[in-house]
Design a protein around this motif. Structure first.
Motif, PDB file in Angstrom:
ATOM      1  N   UNK A  22       0.854  -1.182   0.000  1.00  0.00           N
ATOM      2  CA  UNK A  22       0.000   0.000   0.000  1.00  0.00           C
ATOM      3  C   UNK A  22       0.890   1.233   0.000  1.00  0.00           C
ATOM      4  N   UNK A  23       0.655   2.103  -0.953  1.00  0.00           N
ATOM      5  CA  UNK A  23       1.407   3.358  -1.030  1.00  0.00           C
ATOM      6  C   UNK A  23       0.425   4.519  -0.972  1.00  0.00           C
ATOM      7  N   UNK A  27      -2.951  13.314  -3.763  1.00  0.00           N
ATOM      8  CA  UNK A  27      -4.021  13.015  -4.702  1.00  0.00           C
ATOM      9  C   UNK A  27      -5.247  12.543  -3.954  1.00  0.00           C
ATOM     10  N   UNK A  28      -6.272  12.082  -4.675  1.00  0.00           N
ATOM     11  CA  UNK A  28      -7.504  11.649  -3.999  1.00  0.00           C
ATOM     12  C   UNK A  28      -8.111  10.394  -4.622  1.00  0.00           C
ATOM     13  N   UNK A  29      -7.331   9.602  -5.305  1.00  0.00           N
ATOM     14  CA  UNK A  29      -7.878   8.405  -5.946  1.00  0.00           C
ATOM     15  C   UNK A  29      -7.513   7.153  -5.160  1.00  0.00           C
ATOM     16  N   UNK A  30      -8.198   6.051  -5.509  1.00  0.00           N
ATOM     17  CA  UNK A  30      -7.938   4.748  -4.910  1.00  0.00           C
ATOM     18  C   UNK A  30      -7.759   3.752  -6.051  1.00  0.00           C
ATOM     19  N   UNK A  31      -6.608   3.095  -6.107  1.00  0.00           N
ATOM     20  CA  UNK A  31      -6.325   2.104  -7.143  1.00  0.00           C
ATOM     21  C   UNK A  31      -6.036   0.765  -6.482  1.00  0.00           C
ATOM     22  N   UNK A  32      -6.594  -0.308  -7.037  1.00  0.00           N
ATOM     23  CA  UNK A  32      -6.365  -1.658  -6.543  1.00  0.00           C
ATOM     24  C   UNK A  32      -5.944  -2.508  -7.734  1.00  0.00           C
ATOM     25  N   UNK A  33      -4.708  -3.022  -7.705  1.00  0.00           N
ATOM     26  CA  UNK A  33      -4.188  -3.800  -8.823  1.00  0.00           C
ATOM     27  C   UNK A  33      -3.672  -5.148  -8.331  1.00  0.00           C
ATOM     28  N   UNK A  40     -13.202  -8.228  -4.130  1.00  0.00           N
ATOM     29  CA  UNK A  40     -12.037  -7.530  -3.591  1.00  0.00           C
ATOM     30  C   UNK A  40     -12.061  -6.074  -4.022  1.00  0.00           C
ATOM     31  N   UNK A  41     -12.467  -5.805  -5.257  1.00  0.00           N
ATOM     32  CA  UNK A  41     -12.561  -4.418  -5.727  1.00  0.00           C
ATOM     33  C   UNK A  41     -13.585  -3.633  -4.915  1.00  0.00           C
ATOM     34  N   UNK A  42     -14.648  -4.300  -4.460  1.00  0.00           N
ATOM     35  CA  UNK A  42     -15.675  -3.650  -3.663  1.00  0.00           C
ATOM     36  C   UNK A  42     -15.233  -3.415  -2.217  1.00  0.00           C
ATOM     37  N   UNK A  43     -14.089  -3.930  -1.837  1.00  0.00           N
ATOM     38  CA  UNK A  43     -13.611  -3.783  -0.466  1.00  0.00           C
ATOM     39  C   UNK A  43     -13.438  -2.318  -0.084  1.00  0.00           C
TER      40      UNK A  43
END
Length: 109
Positions: A22-23, A27-33, A40-43
């Motif tokens: 986790x970094x 900014x104000x976005x959330x990225x999950x890769x 998991x994306x809905x987490x």
């Protein structure tokens, strides 16, 4: 700030350690890769709700979460707890000092 938290992907009776990096940055976005499924994306929404219920604010910064190894599909809500702890540690709300000692799996309510 980069933080590593360890979870696991269960495949039958075997488990593979999943490193959750986790970094946090400006900014104000959330990225999950890292090949997460839709649960998991809905987490993100479950984590925001759980943090608010427990008296924390979801950090207002850009958060990038990488789940490795990328070739293993991550399924289900068992990654909610390590993701939440990683987010809190990356934004220095909780200490990351001892996280490398633990394998964390769990859902949030």
């Amino acid at each position: 700030m980069l933080v590593k938290v360890y979870g696991a992907a269960v495949q039958g009776i075997d488990a593979t350690i999943v490193t959750i990096e986790v970094n946090s940055s400006r900014g104000i976005k959330f990225f999950l890769v890292g090949l997460p499924d839709s649960a998991v994306k809905e987490s993100h929404e479950r984590i925001i709700s759980a943090l608010q219920v427990n008296g924390y604010k979801f950090p207002t910064c850009q958060i990038v979460v990488n789940m490795a190894p990328a070739d293993i599909r991550k399924e289900g809500s068992a990654y909610d707890l390590p993701l939440a702890i990683g987010i809190l540690a990356a934004t220095q709300i909780v200490s990351e000092e001892k996280l490398s000692r633990y394998l964390i799996i769990g859902e949030l309510r």
